[in-house]
Design a protein around this motif. Sequence first.
Motif, PDB file in Angstrom:
ATOM      1  N   LEU A  55       0.733  -1.383   0.114  1.00 22.56           N
ATOM      2  CA  LEU A  55      -0.036   0.034   0.376  1.00 22.56           C
ATOM      3  C   LEU A  55       0.466   1.266  -0.207  1.00 22.56           C
ATOM      4  O   LEU A  55       0.590   2.449   0.421  1.00 22.56           O
ATOM      5  CB  LEU A  55      -1.030   0.286   1.062  1.00 22.56           C
ATOM      6  N   ALA A  56       2.322   0.970  -0.151  1.00 20.72           N
ATOM      7  CA  ALA A  56       3.284   2.218   0.091  1.00 20.72           C
ATOM      8  C   ALA A  56       4.121   1.961  -0.214  1.00 20.72           C
ATOM      9  O   ALA A  56       4.352   1.029  -1.387  1.00 20.72           O
ATOM     10  CB  ALA A  56       3.201   2.922   0.789  1.00 20.72           C
ATOM     11  N   SER A  57       4.992   3.311  -1.412  1.00 19.30           N
ATOM     12  CA  SER A  57       6.536   2.860  -1.226  1.00 19.30           C
ATOM     13  C   SER A  57       7.309   3.430  -0.945  1.00 19.30           C
ATOM     14  O   SER A  57       7.054   3.806  -0.021  1.00 19.30           O
ATOM     15  CB  SER A  57       6.158   3.715  -3.227  1.00 19.30           C
ATOM     16  N   HIS A  58       9.152   3.399  -1.741  1.00 16.27           N
ATOM     17  CA  HIS A  58       9.542   4.172  -0.381  1.00 16.27           C
ATOM     18  C   HIS A  58      10.087   4.892  -1.302  1.00 16.27           C
ATOM     19  O   HIS A  58      10.745   4.723  -2.356  1.00 16.27           O
ATOM     20  CB  HIS A  58       9.835   3.290   0.492  1.00 16.27           C
ATOM     21  N   GLY A  59      10.647   6.183  -0.868  1.00 11.35           N
ATOM     22  CA  GLY A  59      11.178   7.704  -1.386  1.00 11.35           C
ATOM     23  C   GLY A  59      12.104   7.828  -0.717  1.00 11.35           C
ATOM     24  O   GLY A  59      13.079   7.498  -0.125  1.00 11.35           O
ATOM     25  N   ARG A  60      11.898   9.234  -1.476  1.00 15.08           N
ATOM     26  CA  ARG A  60      12.939  10.348  -0.212  1.00 15.08           C
ATOM     27  C   ARG A  60      11.745  10.758   0.964  1.00 15.08           C
ATOM     28  O   ARG A  60      11.473  10.660   0.734  1.00 15.08           O
ATOM     29  CB  ARG A  60      13.284  11.197  -1.180  1.00 15.08           C
ATOM     30  N   PRO A  61      12.814  11.657   1.729  1.00 14.66           N
ATOM     31  CA  PRO A  61      12.125  12.112   3.464  1.00 14.66           C
ATOM     32  C   PRO A  61      11.191  12.821   2.852  1.00 14.66           C
ATOM     33  O   PRO A  61       9.458  12.439   3.642  1.00 14.66           O
ATOM     34  CB  PRO A  61      13.005  12.268   3.815  1.00 14.66           C
ATOM     35  N   GLU A  62      10.641  13.552   2.008  1.00 16.45           N
ATOM     36  CA  GLU A  62      10.565  14.785   1.015  1.00 16.45           C
ATOM     37  C   GLU A  62       8.935  14.010   0.781  1.00 16.45           C
ATOM     38  O   GLU A  62       8.156  14.826   0.839  1.00 16.45           O
ATOM     39  CB  GLU A  62      11.454  15.235   0.595  1.00 16.45           C
ATOM     40  N   ASP A  63       9.215  12.899   0.097  1.00 13.61           N
ATOM     41  CA  ASP A  63       7.637  12.392  -0.453  1.00 13.61           C
ATOM     42  C   ASP A  63       7.365  11.409   0.796  1.00 13.61           C
ATOM     43  O   ASP A  63       5.908  11.351   0.340  1.00 13.61           O
ATOM     44  CB  ASP A  63       8.663  10.716  -0.983  1.00 13.61           C
ATOM     45  N   GLY A  64       7.630  11.417   2.490  1.00 10.32           N
ATOM     46  CA  GLY A  64       7.502  11.219   2.809  1.00 10.32           C
ATOM     47  C   GLY A  64       7.345   9.786   3.801  1.00 10.32           C
ATOM     48  O   GLY A  64       7.514   8.800   2.701  1.00 10.32           O
ATOM     49  N   PRO A  69       1.747   3.335  -3.408  1.00  8.82           N
ATOM     50  CA  PRO A  69       2.504   2.832  -4.872  1.00  8.82           C
ATOM     51  C   PRO A  69       2.486   3.103  -6.201  1.00  8.82           C
ATOM     52  O   PRO A  69       0.961   3.861  -6.357  1.00  8.82           O
ATOM     53  CB  PRO A  69       2.252   1.506  -4.888  1.00  8.82           C
ATOM     54  N   THR A  70       3.553   3.180  -6.902  1.00  7.64           N
ATOM     55  CA  THR A  70       3.325   2.966  -8.679  1.00  7.64           C
ATOM     56  C   THR A  70       2.217   2.423  -9.397  1.00  7.64           C
ATOM     57  O   THR A  70       1.203   1.361  -8.758  1.00  7.64           O
ATOM     58  CB  THR A  70       4.567   2.956  -9.469  1.00  7.64           C
ATOM     59  N   GLU A  71       1.458   3.155 -10.300  1.00 13.32           N
ATOM     60  CA  GLU A  71       0.472   2.543 -10.570  1.00 13.32           C
ATOM     61  C   GLU A  71       0.673   0.756 -10.878  1.00 13.32           C
ATOM     62  O   GLU A  71       0.022   0.469 -10.780  1.00 13.32           O
ATOM     63  CB  GLU A  71      -0.455   3.206 -11.388  1.00 13.32           C
ATOM     64  N   ALA A  72       1.416   0.774 -11.585  1.00 13.45           N
ATOM     65  CA  ALA A  72       1.814  -0.477 -11.963  1.00 13.45           C
ATOM     66  C   ALA A  72       2.121  -1.210 -10.823  1.00 13.45           C
ATOM     67  O   ALA A  72       1.623  -3.009 -11.349  1.00 13.45           O
ATOM     68  CB  ALA A  72       3.468  -0.099 -12.811  1.00 13.45           C
ATOM     69  N   ASP A  73       2.813  -1.099  -9.769  1.00 13.65           N
ATOM     70  CA  ASP A  73       2.796  -1.920  -9.147  1.00 13.65           C
ATOM     71  C   ASP A  73       1.629  -1.859  -8.384  1.00 13.65           C
ATOM     72  O   ASP A  73       1.465  -3.296  -8.022  1.00 13.65           O
ATOM     73  CB  ASP A  73       3.735  -1.603  -7.913  1.00 13.65           C
ATOM     74  N   PHE A  74       0.489  -1.436  -8.125  1.00 15.52           N
ATOM     75  CA  PHE A  74       0.021  -1.401  -7.275  1.00 15.52           C
ATOM     76  C   PHE A  74      -1.282  -2.283  -8.367  1.00 15.52           C
ATOM     77  O   PHE A  74      -2.081  -2.857  -7.542  1.00 15.52           O
ATOM     78  CB  PHE A  74      -1.373   0.024  -7.329  1.00 15.52           C
ATOM     79  N   ARG A 147      -6.189   2.177 -12.874  1.00  6.70           N
ATOM     80  CA  ARG A 147      -6.311   3.492 -12.846  1.00  6.70           C
ATOM     81  C   ARG A 147      -6.407   3.834 -12.575  1.00  6.70           C
ATOM     82  O   ARG A 147      -7.581   5.056 -11.989  1.00  6.70           O
ATOM     83  CB  ARG A 147      -7.765   3.406 -14.291  1.00  6.70           C
ATOM     84  N   TYR A 148      -5.236   4.812 -11.625  1.00  9.61           N
ATOM     85  CA  TYR A 148      -5.374   6.015 -10.390  1.00  9.61           C
ATOM     86  C   TYR A 148      -6.433   7.425 -11.438  1.00  9.61           C
ATOM     87  O   TYR A 148      -6.017   7.677 -13.029  1.00  9.61           O
ATOM     88  CB  TYR A 148      -3.811   6.189 -10.426  1.00  9.61           C
ATOM     89  N   GLY A 149      -6.334   7.963 -10.694  1.00 15.20           N
ATOM     90  CA  GLY A 149      -7.563   9.304 -10.276  1.00 15.20           C
ATOM     91  C   GLY A 149      -8.098   9.101 -10.542  1.00 15.20           C
ATOM     92  O   GLY A 149      -9.341  10.289 -10.425  1.00 15.20           O
TER      93      GLY A 149
END
Length: 281
Positions: A55-64, A69-74, A147-149
Amino acid sequence: MSILMNVAQLQERISAGKRTVLLDVRWVLGDPHGHDHYLSGHIPGAVFVDMDAQLASHGRPEDGRHPLPTEADFAQTVRTWGINGGDTVVIYDDAGSAAAARAWWLLGYSGIANVYLLDGGLAPWRAAGLPLEQGEETAEPGDAVVRYGAKETIDSDGAAAWAGILLDARAGERYRGEVEPMDPRAGHIPGAVSAPTTENLAPDKTFLPAAWLGARFAALGVAPGSSVAVYCGSGVTAAHQIAALEIAGFRAALYPGSWSAWSNQPGRPVATGADGDRVEG
């Protein structure tokens, strides 16, 4: 359409053999043993959902702490859960839907309909003396299209410029800046209104009736036609607030990065106090 299903309705579906995809989101902040809890006892047929991995991805601290998750991963995750187009999906946790709402929101954001929260989560299922299954369960891969959005989101710039009502779903003491157990700065986004998600629930952790929730949000300034956005610590319990708003008849945007993203961006101002009268940065 209601977003809630109670235990009696779920049991009736199962007894009638109606196809129902069950998702178990056993996650609580500070408890890393959600999968173990699932293995020790879950609603028969339920597939475990991993908050951090699915239910989540992992990025930079400023991303939270819990970026989407990316659309493809989800899309791959949704198929792994066994969801087909047109299926009814029921999601639960053991924490008053605080975690389950994240999966509910993501599926709705993906354009998938017929998604429900099990009101009260696992507790009323146990209280009814209904069976629990142990061990891991898997599903045949599904064919649902992601399809996100379909739901609105905002980013940090959007939160800074938000001209409507911005609700802070965290506990009041975190909003006021009295404590901050997770993120680098304490306080809240200037102009945000404190609206803890715990106030969405009755003592048994079911959602309050729609009329009560409507009155609660009206007291916070929400009215028909209001532009509303919600954030929390990392975009998880904010989804619970959006669920409560939908029960009351309101729509709201999610700020997925939430306070964990905002507080990791040094140029963003921070307000403290009950009225946000002290602003720094």
